[in-house]
Design a protein around this motif. Structure first.
Motif, PDB file in Angstrom:
ATOM      1  N   ALA A  19      30.476  -9.102  -8.053  1.00  0.00           N
ATOM      2  CA  ALA A  19      31.199  -7.855  -7.789  1.00  0.00           C
ATOM      3  C   ALA A  19      31.058  -7.485  -6.312  1.00  0.00           C
ATOM      4  CB  ALA A  19      30.656  -6.737  -8.657  1.00  0.00           C
ATOM      5  N   PRO A  20      32.164  -7.084  -5.673  1.00  0.00           N
ATOM      6  CA  PRO A  20      32.073  -6.736  -4.249  1.00  0.00           C
ATOM      7  C   PRO A  20      31.251  -5.473  -4.035  1.00  0.00           C
ATOM      8  CG  PRO A  20      34.230  -6.190  -5.125  1.00  0.00           C
ATOM      9  CD  PRO A  20      33.479  -6.897  -6.224  1.00  0.00           C
ATOM     10  N   THR A  21      30.503  -5.467  -2.949  1.00  0.00           N
ATOM     11  CA  THR A  21      29.702  -4.305  -2.601  1.00  0.00           C
ATOM     12  C   THR A  21      30.357  -3.618  -1.421  1.00  0.00           C
ATOM     13  OG1 THR A  21      27.699  -5.410  -3.349  1.00  0.00           O
ATOM     14  CG2 THR A  21      27.414  -3.526  -1.900  1.00  0.00           C
ATOM     15  N   LEU A  22      30.777  -2.392  -1.635  1.00  0.00           N
ATOM     16  CA  LEU A  22      31.388  -1.610  -0.569  1.00  0.00           C
ATOM     17  C   LEU A  22      30.410  -0.507  -0.186  1.00  0.00           C
ATOM     18  CD1 LEU A  22      34.997  -1.385  -2.009  1.00  0.00           C
ATOM     19  CD2 LEU A  22      34.181  -2.890  -0.206  1.00  0.00           C
ATOM     20  N   LEU A  23      30.103  -0.422   1.088  1.00  0.00           N
ATOM     21  CA  LEU A  23      29.114   0.539   1.564  1.00  0.00           C
ATOM     22  C   LEU A  23      29.747   1.560   2.496  1.00  0.00           C
ATOM     23  CD1 LEU A  23      26.330  -2.047   2.406  1.00  0.00           C
ATOM     24  CD2 LEU A  23      26.475  -0.590   0.381  1.00  0.00           C
ATOM     25  N   PRO A  24      29.617   2.866   2.150  1.00  0.00           N
ATOM     26  CA  PRO A  24      30.131   3.905   3.049  1.00  0.00           C
ATOM     27  C   PRO A  24      29.527   3.754   4.445  1.00  0.00           C
ATOM     28  CG  PRO A  24      29.545   4.848   0.943  1.00  0.00           C
ATOM     29  CD  PRO A  24      29.036   3.429   0.935  1.00  0.00           C
ATOM     30  N   GLY A  25      30.387   3.892   5.449  1.00  0.00           N
ATOM     31  CA  GLY A  25      29.942   3.796   6.836  1.00  0.00           C
ATOM     32  C   GLY A  25      30.026   2.409   7.429  1.00  0.00           C
ATOM     33  N   SER A  26      29.895   1.372   6.598  1.00  0.00           N
ATOM     34  CA  SER A  26      29.956   0.023   7.162  1.00  0.00           C
ATOM     35  C   SER A  26      31.121  -0.801   6.629  1.00  0.00           C
ATOM     36  CB  SER A  26      28.633  -0.715   6.944  1.00  0.00           C
ATOM     37  OG  SER A  26      28.358  -0.847   5.575  1.00  0.00           O
ATOM     38  N   SER A  27      31.527  -0.595   5.372  1.00  0.00           N
ATOM     39  CA  SER A  27      32.684  -1.325   4.850  1.00  0.00           C
ATOM     40  C   SER A  27      33.949  -0.798   5.511  1.00  0.00           C
ATOM     41  CB  SER A  27      32.790  -1.163   3.335  1.00  0.00           C
ATOM     42  OG  SER A  27      31.685  -1.757   2.695  1.00  0.00           O
ATOM     43  N   ARG A  28      34.928  -1.694   5.663  1.00  0.00           N
ATOM     44  CA  ARG A  28      36.168  -1.342   6.344  1.00  0.00           C
ATOM     45  C   ARG A  28      37.346  -1.442   5.375  1.00  0.00           C
ATOM     46  NH1 ARG A  28      35.888  -0.245  11.194  1.00  0.00           N
ATOM     47  NH2 ARG A  28      37.980  -0.894  11.741  1.00  0.00           N
ATOM     48  N   SER A  29      38.495  -0.961   5.803  1.00  0.00           N
ATOM     49  CA  SER A  29      39.686  -0.980   4.951  1.00  0.00           C
ATOM     50  C   SER A  29      40.021  -2.401   4.504  1.00  0.00           C
ATOM     51  CB  SER A  29      40.872  -0.345   5.669  1.00  0.00           C
ATOM     52  OG  SER A  29      41.178  -1.043   6.850  1.00  0.00           O
ATOM     53  N   GLU A  45      45.477  11.717   6.103  1.00  0.00           N
ATOM     54  CA  GLU A  45      44.568  12.855   6.148  1.00  0.00           C
ATOM     55  C   GLU A  45      44.709  13.566   7.493  1.00  0.00           C
ATOM     56  OE1 GLU A  45      43.055  13.907   3.569  1.00  0.00           O
ATOM     57  OE2 GLU A  45      43.279  12.154   2.283  1.00  0.00           O
ATOM     58  N   ALA A  46      44.383  14.839   7.534  1.00  0.00           N
ATOM     59  CA  ALA A  46      44.540  15.670   8.737  1.00  0.00           C
ATOM     60  C   ALA A  46      43.721  15.158   9.918  1.00  0.00           C
ATOM     61  CB  ALA A  46      44.162  17.121   8.424  1.00  0.00           C
ATOM     62  N   ASP A  47      42.579  14.512   9.638  1.00  0.00           N
ATOM     63  CA  ASP A  47      41.710  14.040  10.717  1.00  0.00           C
ATOM     64  C   ASP A  47      42.081  12.647  11.239  1.00  0.00           C
ATOM     65  OD1 ASP A  47      40.914  12.418   8.642  1.00  0.00           O
ATOM     66  OD2 ASP A  47      38.827  13.088   8.627  1.00  0.00           O
ATOM     67  N   GLY A  48      43.224  12.111  10.782  1.00  0.00           N
ATOM     68  CA  GLY A  48      43.657  10.787  11.210  1.00  0.00           C
ATOM     69  C   GLY A  48      43.250   9.685  10.253  1.00  0.00           C
ATOM     70  N   GLY A  49      42.380  10.000   9.312  1.00  0.00           N
ATOM     71  CA  GLY A  49      41.988   9.019   8.305  1.00  0.00           C
ATOM     72  C   GLY A  49      43.070   8.879   7.252  1.00  0.00           C
ATOM     73  N   ARG A  50      42.736   8.168   6.197  1.00  0.00           N
ATOM     74  CA  ARG A  50      43.698   8.020   5.099  1.00  0.00           C
ATOM     75  C   ARG A  50      42.943   7.791   3.797  1.00  0.00           C
ATOM     76  NH1 ARG A  50      43.536   3.251   7.968  1.00  0.00           N
ATOM     77  NH2 ARG A  50      43.643   1.335   6.768  1.00  0.00           N
ATOM     78  N   LEU A  68      39.071   6.772   3.851  1.00  0.00           N
ATOM     79  CA  LEU A  68      38.735   6.017   5.053  1.00  0.00           C
ATOM     80  C   LEU A  68      38.831   6.914   6.284  1.00  0.00           C
ATOM     81  CD1 LEU A  68      40.963   2.891   4.287  1.00  0.00           C
ATOM     82  CD2 LEU A  68      38.490   3.074   3.911  1.00  0.00           C
ATOM     83  N   THR A  69      38.027   6.621   7.288  1.00  0.00           N
ATOM     84  CA  THR A  69      38.098   7.343   8.555  1.00  0.00           C
ATOM     85  C   THR A  69      39.296   6.842   9.351  1.00  0.00           C
ATOM     86  OG1 THR A  69      36.717   5.712   9.667  1.00  0.00           O
ATOM     87  CG2 THR A  69      35.583   7.615   8.676  1.00  0.00           C
ATOM     88  N   ALA A  70      39.563   7.478  10.492  1.00  0.00           N
ATOM     89  CA  ALA A  70      40.680   7.080  11.357  1.00  0.00           C
ATOM     90  C   ALA A  70      40.534   5.639  11.837  1.00  0.00           C
ATOM     91  CB  ALA A  70      40.788   8.033  12.542  1.00  0.00           C
ATOM     92  N   ASP A  71      39.278   5.171  12.029  1.00  0.00           N
ATOM     93  CA  ASP A  71      39.082   3.786  12.477  1.00  0.00           C
ATOM     94  C   ASP A  71      38.909   2.809  11.315  1.00  0.00           C
ATOM     95  OD1 ASP A  71      36.516   4.420  11.675  1.00  0.00           O
ATOM     96  OD2 ASP A  71      35.550   3.718  13.517  1.00  0.00           O
ATOM     97  N   GLY A  72      39.159   3.257  10.074  1.00  0.00           N
ATOM     98  CA  GLY A  72      39.183   2.357   8.923  1.00  0.00           C
ATOM     99  C   GLY A  72      37.863   2.144   8.213  1.00  0.00           C
ATOM    100  N   ARG A  73      36.855   2.957   8.496  1.00  0.00           N
ATOM    101  CA  ARG A  73      35.568   2.815   7.808  1.00  0.00           C
ATOM    102  C   ARG A  73      35.577   3.613   6.496  1.00  0.00           C
ATOM    103  NH1 ARG A  73      32.427  -0.290  10.526  1.00  0.00           N
ATOM    104  NH2 ARG A  73      32.477  -0.335  12.785  1.00  0.00           N
TER     105      ARG A  73
END
Length: 162
Positions: A19-29, A45-50, A68-73
């Motif tokens: 199973a894939p492990t996705l970690l907040p802050g380090s995993s990307r889109s 999202e208003a802050d540029g994320g999605r 996700l954040t604006a830079d895809g994290r």
């Protein structure tokens, strides 16, 4: 008997290991899409994320919203159809606000006599074991109320809902 239990345990552990492990802050889109495929919808999202929407409707019972954040994290993964999210649907909300919270609906039905447009989502069953649907009633373009309805198995077509 012990051999069968050991084989089952080994198979379950092997499934967990892949199973894939996705970690907040380090995993990307790209990691999210590689693990779960293309989303059904992408919400800006208003802050540029999605937020990537992974809805399992009409037959599934979950809708994972991947923020996700604006830079895809990866920020978070939340089930849009959780009891807590369903409780956040309030009178006066627009259809877009409801969709952003719960994800793509299972169906929409318009009732001309009452003037209501009712959207529904398949959700986790309660203690009765019967299927459940969460219903959002709109009138004049805003939520008026929410309800739940029980889904009984079809007598004419086993395996299908009435």
């Amino acid at each position: 008997m012990r051999l069968a239990a050991l084989a089952l345990s080994t198979a379950l552990l092997a499934g967990c290991a892949t199973a894939p492990t996705l970690l907040p802050g380090s995993s990307r889109s790209e990691d999210v899409i590689a693990a779960y495929g293309q989303p059904k919808r992408i919400w800006p999202e208003a802050d540029g994320g999605r937020t990537l929407e992974y809805s399992s409707q009409p037959m599934g019972r979950h809708c994972y919203m991947v923020r996700l954040t604006a830079d895809g994290r990866l920020v978070s993964i939340e089930d849009g159809l959780s009891a807590a999210n369903r409780a956040r649907i309030e009178p006066g909300m627009t259809p877009e606000q409801v969709s952003r919270r719960l994800g793509t609906e299972r169906s929409r039905v318009f009732f001309p006599l009452s003037g209501e447009d009712v959207w529904d989502w398949t959700i986790e069953p309660d203690q009765t074991g019967y299927g459940l649907r969460f219903n959002v009633h709109f009138k004049a373009g805003v939520v008026t109320r929410t309800t739940q309805s029980m889904v009984f198995p079809s007598r004419r077509f086993p395996g299908m809902d009435d």
